[in-house]
Design a protein around this motif. Sequence first.
Motif, short mmCIF file in Angstrom:
data_model
loop_
_atom_site.label_atom_id
_atom_site.label_comp_id
_atom_site.label_asym_id
_atom_site.label_seq_id
_atom_site.Cartn_x
_atom_site.Cartn_y
_atom_site.Cartn_z
N ARG A 2 0.95 -1.31 0.04
CA ARG A 2 -0.17 -0.10 -0.12
C ARG A 2 0.88 1.31 0.12
NH1 ARG A 2 -5.03 1.26 2.76
NH2 ARG A 2 -5.54 -1.18 2.48
N LEU A 3 1.93 1.28 0.88
CA LEU A 3 2.91 2.44 0.79
C LEU A 3 3.66 2.66 -0.38
CD1 LEU A 3 3.79 2.10 4.68
CD2 LEU A 3 2.39 3.78 3.83
N ARG A 4 4.24 1.44 -0.84
CA ARG A 4 5.04 1.56 -1.89
C ARG A 4 4.00 2.21 -3.24
NH1 ARG A 4 8.03 -4.12 -1.51
NH2 ARG A 4 9.94 -3.26 -0.28
N ALA A 5 2.86 1.75 -3.19
CA ALA A 5 1.84 2.43 -4.35
C ALA A 5 1.58 4.07 -3.83
CB ALA A 5 0.64 1.68 -4.15
N GLY A 6 1.95 4.51 -2.81
CA GLY A 6 1.42 5.90 -2.56
C GLY A 6 0.41 5.99 -1.77
N TYR B 209 5.01 4.09 14.60
CA TYR B 209 5.50 3.36 13.72
C TYR B 209 5.20 3.49 12.32
CZ TYR B 209 6.86 -1.25 11.51
OH TYR B 209 7.37 -2.41 10.64
N LEU B 210 3.84 3.84 12.22
CA LEU B 210 3.13 3.91 10.74
C LEU B 210 3.66 5.29 10.29
CD1 LEU B 210 -0.48 2.74 11.56
CD2 LEU B 210 0.97 1.52 10.25
N GLU B 211 3.85 6.51 11.21
CA GLU B 211 4.34 7.60 10.63
C GLU B 211 5.95 7.45 9.95
OE1 GLU B 211 4.98 12.31 12.35
OE2 GLU B 211 4.75 10.49 13.74
N PHE B 212 6.58 6.41 10.57
CA PHE B 212 8.01 6.26 10.46
C PHE B 212 7.89 5.52 8.80
CE2 PHE B 212 10.84 2.69 9.82
CZ PHE B 212 12.27 3.25 9.63
N LEU B 213 7.09 4.54 8.79
CA LEU B 213 6.90 3.99 7.78
C LEU B 213 6.57 4.54 6.28
CD1 LEU B 213 5.50 0.36 8.49
CD2 LEU B 213 7.86 0.98 7.81
N ALA B 214 5.44 5.37 6.91
CA ALA B 214 5.01 6.46 5.69
C ALA B 214 6.42 7.35 5.16
CB ALA B 214 4.00 7.20 6.19
N TYR C 186 9.00 4.96 3.12
CA TYR C 186 8.67 4.66 1.68
C TYR C 186 7.96 5.94 0.69
CZ TYR C 186 8.72 -0.19 3.11
OH TYR C 186 9.11 -1.38 3.31
N ALA C 187 7.91 7.17 1.64
CA ALA C 187 7.52 8.22 0.71
C ALA C 187 8.67 8.72 -0.19
CB ALA C 187 6.90 9.49 1.40
N ALA C 188 9.87 8.51 0.70
CA ALA C 188 11.28 9.29 0.15
C ALA C 188 11.56 8.57 -1.23
CB ALA C 188 12.19 8.99 1.27
N GLU D 18 -1.65 12.41 3.05
CA GLU D 18 -2.76 11.55 3.62
C GLU D 18 -2.31 11.03 4.71
OE1 GLU D 18 -3.89 7.37 1.36
OE2 GLU D 18 -3.79 8.85 -0.04
N SER D 19 -1.08 10.56 5.19
CA SER D 19 -0.75 9.77 6.48
C SER D 19 -0.82 10.98 7.48
CB SER D 19 0.43 9.34 6.17
OG SER D 19 1.49 10.31 6.28
N GLU D 20 -0.63 12.11 7.35
CA GLU D 20 -0.54 12.86 8.50
C GLU D 20 -2.20 13.03 8.96
OE1 GLU D 20 0.69 17.54 9.68
OE2 GLU D 20 1.13 16.85 7.61
N ALA D 21 -2.96 13.35 7.82
CA ALA D 21 -4.29 13.54 8.38
C ALA D 21 -4.90 12.39 8.97
CB ALA D 21 -5.15 13.91 7.34
N ALA D 22 -4.50 11.22 8.39
CA ALA D 22 -5.06 9.81 9.11
C ALA D 22 -4.79 9.86 10.47
CB ALA D 22 -4.79 8.62 8.17
N LEU D 23 -3.26 9.95 10.71
CA LEU D 23 -2.63 9.57 11.99
C LEU D 23 -3.11 10.65 13.05
CD1 LEU D 23 0.96 8.70 11.04
CD2 LEU D 23 -0.86 7.38 12.05
N THR D 24 -3.60 11.91 12.49
CA THR D 24 -4.05 12.85 13.39
C THR D 24 -5.37 12.13 13.98
OG1 THR D 24 -3.01 14.86 12.53
CG2 THR D 24 -4.94 15.40 13.69
N ALA D 25 -6.20 11.94 13.19
CA ALA D 25 -7.65 11.14 13.54
C ALA D 25 -7.23 10.14 14.40
CB ALA D 25 -8.44 10.90 12.31
N PHE D 26 -6.35 9.20 14.28
CA PHE D 26 -5.92 7.82 15.00
C PHE D 26 -5.55 8.21 16.19
CE2 PHE D 26 -2.79 4.38 15.49
CZ PHE D 26 -3.74 3.49 15.74
#
Length: 365
Positions: A19-23, A93-98, A101-103, A116-124
Amino acid sequence: MALLYRELDTAPRIDLIARLRAGHFLTDRELARLADAAQYDMRDQTQDAHQETTAQVVNLKSVRMRRRKTTQPEIEAVGNGYQASRIRYMAGYLEFLAGYYAAALPRPQRQQLLIESEAALTAFKAQIPKVSKRATLGAREGLSKEDQDRLIQVVHPDSPNNPWKHGFVRRRNWVMVMTLLATGMRGGELLGLQVKDLNAQLSKLGVLRRADAPEDPRPTPVNTKTNDRELELRPAIMKALVAYINEDRNRIRAARRFPQVFVAQNGRPLSRRSLEKLFQQLRAACPGLPVELTSHVLRYTWNDRFSEEADRMGLSEVAESRARNEQQGWSENSESARIYTRRHTRRKGRELALKLQENLDVPGN
């Protein structure tokens, strides 16, 4: 991390790396599923508890209902502090992975994934339960006097209720438990004791810091977290320690290769896992003992007994604090005692509260 990956691996299965590799990042619904799982003891969550009839939607209400249908008589929920820690670790951990792989993605996809990850993790993270620092009910305490007596009776080598069959194990475990009760040292400090730390003539033993000690063959070496210190023992307790070393430990040829006091039957130094197992076996042998009994509970027990003895001796609060800090290896101004003296504090508070009620105008008072 185990909980996170098990949740991702249950239906509908999520291949996080693909999923992350696909962006793309986890959806809010998928993160809500993780937050829901963080509430429960992992042993109560079966693999089929999360399966759903559709591949796209997870009905959290049905997940909870299915959990209730497991063979467990009652679903165990973890405390708010534990749940909060789980969500924080998963989010970090999810923030680190995002970011990792984003790099490797092209600029447009990289920016999209990070947003996308920042918004989702804020809600999480918004689902992290609040943990009150004042919530002390049910917090760990030392053993009651009755439980101490029961423990000492069960662990004695001659006790018919002693759970161990081999004489060496019986005597070694008895000495270990008595040393913990006598000194209030941590389990790791006990396992780190070396024969040269004992001064039998002066009836003293040293608790020393040995970071990365080359003479420790254990995969996970033990270490002293507090300051170095010297503790004095009653002659009878020191005599028991010395007798165990001379009459039991030194008869194991392989044990002579290691400096540690407490060894297994094969001569190698005991591990933390072995110490944990010791208390598991004690709890099983004596159902009346508290289910949370561990080596660290004996540290709390020592501090309660220390407070009671200080009261009998009439020590001032300052003198008691300094004496305790010195014995436990804490800094001179440490306030760690507040954590370790809950039972004594609660008893003193109850006595004072009842004293206040004596002059109330109530019939029969």
